[in-house]
Structure formats: C-alpha cells, structure tokens
Motif scaffolding. Structure first.
Motif, PDB file in Angstrom:
ATOM      1  N   HIS A 169      41.898  37.255  41.404  1.00  0.00           N
ATOM      2  CA  HIS A 169      42.867  36.790  40.415  1.00  0.00           C
ATOM      3  C   HIS A 169      44.044  37.742  40.314  1.00  0.00           C
ATOM      4  O   HIS A 169      45.190  37.329  40.214  1.00  0.00           O
ATOM      5  N   LYS A 170      43.717  39.045  40.338  1.00  0.00           N
ATOM      6  CA  LYS A 170      44.794  40.025  40.245  1.00  0.00           C
ATOM      7  C   LYS A 170      45.696  39.932  41.474  1.00  0.00           C
ATOM      8  O   LYS A 170      46.919  40.024  41.367  1.00  0.00           O
ATOM      9  N   PHE A 173      47.808  36.744  41.315  1.00  0.00           N
ATOM     10  CA  PHE A 173      48.763  36.898  40.220  1.00  0.00           C
ATOM     11  C   PHE A 173      49.929  37.780  40.673  1.00  0.00           C
ATOM     12  O   PHE A 173      51.091  37.466  40.442  1.00  0.00           O
ATOM     13  N   LEU A 192      49.653  42.700  33.322  1.00  0.00           N
ATOM     14  CA  LEU A 192      48.810  41.961  34.255  1.00  0.00           C
ATOM     15  C   LEU A 192      47.473  41.581  33.615  1.00  0.00           C
ATOM     16  O   LEU A 192      47.066  40.410  33.630  1.00  0.00           O
ATOM     17  N   GLN A 193      46.823  42.564  32.993  1.00  0.00           N
ATOM     18  CA  GLN A 193      45.502  42.281  32.433  1.00  0.00           C
ATOM     19  C   GLN A 193      45.577  41.225  31.339  1.00  0.00           C
ATOM     20  O   GLN A 193      44.782  40.297  31.295  1.00  0.00           O
ATOM     21  N   ASN A 195      47.906  38.887  30.818  1.00  0.00           N
ATOM     22  CA  ASN A 195      48.234  37.546  31.289  1.00  0.00           C
ATOM     23  C   ASN A 195      47.106  36.908  32.081  1.00  0.00           C
ATOM     24  O   ASN A 195      46.863  35.713  31.976  1.00  0.00           O
ATOM     25  N   ILE A 196      46.414  37.720  32.871  1.00  0.00           N
ATOM     26  CA  ILE A 196      45.285  37.151  33.613  1.00  0.00           C
ATOM     27  C   ILE A 196      44.200  36.707  32.646  1.00  0.00           C
ATOM     28  O   ILE A 196      43.632  35.623  32.789  1.00  0.00           O
ATOM     29  N   HIS A 197      43.983  37.519  31.643  1.00  0.00           N
ATOM     30  CA  HIS A 197      42.994  37.137  30.635  1.00  0.00           C
ATOM     31  C   HIS A 197      43.388  35.796  30.000  1.00  0.00           C
ATOM     32  O   HIS A 197      42.576  34.876  29.884  1.00  0.00           O
ATOM     33  N   ARG A 200      43.075  32.848  32.541  1.00  0.00           N
ATOM     34  CA  ARG A 200      41.679  32.496  32.834  1.00  0.00           C
ATOM     35  C   ARG A 200      41.021  31.793  31.658  1.00  0.00           C
ATOM     36  O   ARG A 200      40.266  30.835  31.822  1.00  0.00           O
ATOM     37  N   THR A 295      48.345  30.569  40.305  1.00  0.00           N
ATOM     38  CA  THR A 295      47.483  31.747  40.265  1.00  0.00           C
ATOM     39  C   THR A 295      46.007  31.385  40.421  1.00  0.00           C
ATOM     40  O   THR A 295      45.335  31.832  41.345  1.00  0.00           O
ATOM     41  N   ASP A 296      45.537  30.557  39.513  1.00  0.00           N
ATOM     42  CA  ASP A 296      44.125  30.192  39.518  1.00  0.00           C
ATOM     43  C   ASP A 296      43.722  29.427  40.766  1.00  0.00           C
ATOM     44  O   ASP A 296      42.662  29.669  41.333  1.00  0.00           O
TER      45      ASP A 296
END
Ligand code: HEM
Ligand SMILES: *[C@@H]1O[C@H](CO)[C@@H](O)[C@H](O)[C@H]1NC(C)=O
Length: 490
Positions: A169-170, A173, A192-193, A195-197, A200, A295-296
């Motif tokens: 994912h990182k 992204f 980053l952390q 937005n990914i959180h 998801r 991203t996903d």
C-alpha cells in the motif's frame, strides 16, 4: 434503542420499496425486487457471491436486479460486454446518480462524472498529462524504479516471514504521489501513514454490507451508521490534498510542471475564464479520485500476484530464469525489456486475470433509451459490467479456472493477449491508469523476482485463494517468506 430505530426504518423502507417498483417493458428478466432485498437484509455476505451466481445461471447473460428502487442490468460474458461498452459506447458511457460514490465525490472529479463535457475535458487532460509525465518518456519509469529500493530493503529485513499488505500500500501510494504531487514520502511519514490509514478504512467499510444498505435504503442514509465514517475520511483526505494544492501554488514555476497539480494549474491559467470546467475545487476532487481509484487497486493486484507467485514455485523459477537471461549484467530492468520476456509478461497478465481486482468495474448508466441483445433498456438504467464473468469465461480461456500463464501464450511460446482480458473494463470509460499500472507491475515484479525467492511458510497451511468479497477484491491476509537469491546480480 438504536437497534429498534434501525429496524423501524428498515421496515419502513421495505414497504416503500414494495409499492414503488415497476418493471419497464421488455426489460431483461430477473428476480422480483423483494427477493434480492430479502437477501440483503440477511446481510449474508458469505452466500451473496453464490446467490448472485445462481441468478446469472437462471436468467442468462443479461439480467436485471433492483438496487432499492433503481433498476439495474448486469452484463455477463464477452459478447454482452462488447455489444454494450464498445459497440454502443455512447449509450452505455453514463454513470448512475444518487449512489454512495456520487455523494462521496459530489459528482465532481472523474470517476463519477456524468458523460458530458466536464468528464470529457478532464479525461482528455488525464490521458495527456499521464502521458507527458512520461508514460511515453523515461520519467514515469524513473519514478517507479525510484520506489523499488524501499520495498526491497523492507523485504530484505523481513525476518522469517512478512505480511506484505501495508508495504505494498505504501509503495503504490508513493507512486501515485509522485505522479500527482511530485514527491514520495518516507514509510514512517505522517502524511503517508494518515492517508493510507484513511484510504484503507474507507475501502474496508465501503466494501462491506454498509454500502449496499446505503444504496438500497436511501432513508437510512442520515443515521449514524458506519458509512458516515467513509464520508468523514473523504473530507480529511480532501483537506490534506487542498493543503498540497496551496503549497504548489506558492512554489510552482508556471510552464515548468513537475507533477499533475502543476499541469492542472498551468491548464487553468491557460484557459482563464473561458467557462471551462477547470477549477480549484475540481482539481482537489480530481486528485482524490485518482488517489482513490489507483492506490488500493494497484496494491491489491500486487498482493494477489505475490500470493500466486509464492505458492507456484515452478512458475516463479521459470520467470526468474527468463529474467536472468534477458537482463544479464544490466543493472536495472526497463519497461522495454518486456518484449523479450514473454513468459514473465504472461505471468503478470495471468495474475491480473485471477486477481480480478475490480469484479464489477464501476457501475455505468445508459445515456438514452437503447436495446441490448433483444431487450429494451430505458435511459438512466444502472449498468453493472461483470468483469469476473469475462475474465473467467469458459469459452474464452484455455484454463479459465486455474492459475496458468499459458492462458497468455501461443503454441510458439509468444505472449498473446486474448480479447477477454479486460480487468480495466472497455470502451470510453476504460481505466485511464492502465498504462501506469502495466509499467508498475512489470518493474516491481521483475526487480523483486530477480533479487528474491518467495516461499510459502511451512506453518502457513493450505493457501486460500478466495478473495474477500466486495467492490474491490483483496486477498485474505497471508505471510510470505523472502530469501535473497544467490545468483542475484545486485
Ligand atoms: C490494478 C489497478 C487498477 C485496476 C484493476 C483498475 C480498474 C478500473 C476499472 C475496472 C475502472 C472502471 C471502468 C469502467 O467504468 O468501465 C476504472 C476506472 C478508473 N480508474 Fe482504474 N484501475 C486500476 C488502477 C488505476 C490507477 C493507477 C489510476 C490512476 C492513475 C486509475 C484511475 C481510474 C479513473 C480516474 C477511473 C474513472 C475513469 C472514467 O470514469 O472515465 N486506476 N479502473
Ligand atoms: C459475475 O460473474 C461471475 C462468474 O460468472 C459470477 O460468479 C458472479 O456471481 C457474477 N456476479 C453477478 C453480480 O452477477
């Protein structure tokens, strides 16, 4: 208390539905709305895939279901898909109104934009900028290659076995950020952390039953149910992207774009006040859209690819042999090398076929009254392209239900792409990220396979390939062992 309120609303909506649905004339066959509705009420996600399969077996390639009061037509198989999305490209290029995705994107951006000038202008812009950003030139390649060492170093230090989910994912992204924002972020960066959180969490919730409840029962939309979280997250990401746009406005050099935001700002300036659809608000929506769409999906495709690679050592070794032979002493793979790697190309495509990342694409809608395979479909009907049915259609594939790269090889061992390979859908709404994804998958897979051997851990039991059911397919969590290859050049 909340339970009884919900129950009340559900019964209320149910009665509403019962009295309001009316089938159009000569509409494709399908179950009575109540049947589907009843099904959803049980919220039996485990059996939903099977229930749907039974419907298509019973009613044929083109059948109808009701999403709440809205009639929808499901397209199954290559023939129906082509006749609709390609042959009648304008008639089938619309997007539905009033679904969760519309409300999330406020109908701006691109994915849910209705077929018309705004969508057209932004789509043309996306294709040219993605192209200028080096799908044609080297720079896109450089951007992707730049991310790979960070993946590799984490794999190298992964100990006995690693769950690659967050890592991929990182990586995807960051690739998106390099295109959109001109920068990548370290893996422990807060932006980053965060937005990914958020992304998801949004996918997890919108993949589950709550989206269906949202679509089926409009009256429940204002209750404090889990889908509200999706809207909150969307707003948080929107805000952080709006910040990025402001920063870009200060730092940019007009005419020298470094990324998609700069390109967009240049384009906006060029257009001035000519009444075109380019605006700050559209820009943020557009970034969100692409981030959400890209991203996903890419991360899930990589995850699925490594699940199959890890559990098919014969396929893995054959790819590694081909990669070693073609690359020799060369330091890095380039996208050009794919032409000399038919087996590896076939493996990557086969991975995408079985990954089936977007099983029902994004819903379309008819833009005018039309006919399809003998049925009448009124304007504004929701169209659900069942991509799974094409990617596993028995008449189209040598090995429809197995993982086998031979699906993409002819008798001479050359790479061939069957017409039924449509994980990105088809027609004018075809995923504009395809070129980027192709390049990303090739460079990441080839570089990592050259360097590492991937093994299924001895204690991991029998692999389970059935993805988690939802709008996007993602494999069930798994761990993989990573060893440095001794023959590795690097
Ligand atoms: C493996 C990764 C991906 C898969 C499987 C995938 C698949 C799809 C599919 C099936 C659609 C719906 C097409 C239709 O409506 O018929 C779509 C739309 C879209 N995708 Fe992708 N996609 C992927 C990655 C990306 C990436 C990386 C980007 C961005 C660069 C992207 C941007 C979009 C956009 C903007 C749309 C909406 C297009 C429109 O409505 O005109 N996708 N994608
Ligand atoms: C799509 O096609 C697959 C494979 O034929 C089937 O299992 C699935 O139930 C279909 N989905 C819908 C919504 O019809």
């Amino acid at each position: 208390m909340l339970g009884s309120v919900i129950l009340f609303w559900i019964s209320f909506s149910f009665l509403f539905l019962l009295f309001r649905t009316k089938r159009p004339k000569n509409f494709p066959p399908g179950p009575r709305p109540i049947q589907i509705f009843g099904n959803l009420l049980q919220l039996n996600l485990e059996s939903l895939p099977n229930d749907l399969k039974k419907l298509s077996e019973r009613y044929g390639k083109v059948y109808s279901i009701y999403l709440g009061r809205k009639p929808a037509v499901v397209l199954n198989g290559l023939q129906a898909m082509k006749e609709a999305l390609v042959t009648q490209s304008v008639e089938f290029a619309g997007r539905p109104k009033g679904l969760m995705l519309n409300h999330l994107t406020k109908d701006t951006g691109k994915t849910m934009a209705k077929h018309g000038p705004v969508w057209k202008e932004h789509r043309r812009f996306a294709l040219t900028t993605l192209w200028n950003f080096g799908l044609g030139k080297r720079s896109m390649e450089g951007r992707i290659l730049g991310e790979i060492p960070y993946i590799a170093s984490q794999l190298e230090n992964s100990g006995k076995a690693i769950d690659p989910q967050i890592l991929f994912h990182k990586a995807t992204f960051n690739v998106m950020c390099m295109v959109l924002l001109g920068t990548r972020f370290t893996h422990d960066d807060e932006f980053l952390q965060q937005n990914i959180h958020l992304l998801r969490e949004m996918s997890r919730i919108s993949n589950g039953p709550w989206t269906m409840i949202y679509e089926m029962l409009p009256l429940l939309r204002y209750l404090p149910l889990p889908f509200q979280k999706v809207f909150q997250n969307m707003n948080m990401i929107r805000k952080s992207l709006a910040d990025q746009v402001s920063q870009h406005k200060e730092s940019r050099v007009p005419g020298e774009p470094r990324d998609l935001i700069n390109c967009y700002l240049d384009e906006m300036e060029k257009r001035g006040d000519d009444g075109s659809s380019f605006s700050d608000y559209q820009l943020v929506s557009y970034l969100l859209d692409i981030l959400f769409a890209g991203t996903d999906t890419s991360a899930n495709t990589l995850l699925s690819a490594f699940l199959y690679i890890t559990t098919h050592p014969d396929v893995q070794e054959r790819c590694q042999k081909e990669i070693d032979e073609v690359l020799g002493e060369k330091e890095q793979a380039t996208f050009e090398d794919r032409h000399r790697m038919p087996y590896t190309q076939a493996m990557i495509h086969e991975n995408q076929r079985v990954a089936d990342t977007a099983p029902l694409a994004v819903f379309h809608a008819t833009t005018k009254d039309t006919r399809l395979m003998g049925y009448d479909i009124p304007k504004g009907t929701i169209i659900i392209p069942n991509l799974t049915s094409v990617l596993s259609e028995e008449s189209q594939w040598k090995f429809p239900h197995d993982f086998n790269p031979s699906n993409f090889l002819n008798d001479e061992g050359q790479f061939v792409k069957p017409e039924a390979f449509m994980p990105f859908s088809a027609g004018p709404r075809l995923c504009p990220g395809e070129g980027l994804v192709r390049m990303e998958l090739f460079l990441i897979l080839v570089t990592l396979l050259r360097r590492f051997k991937f093994v299924w851990p001895g204690d991991a039991g029998v692999p389970d390939y059935t993805p988690i059911f939802g709008a996007n397919h993602t494999p069930k969590p798994y761990r993989m062992g990573v060893r440095l290859r001794s023959s590795s050049v690097q």
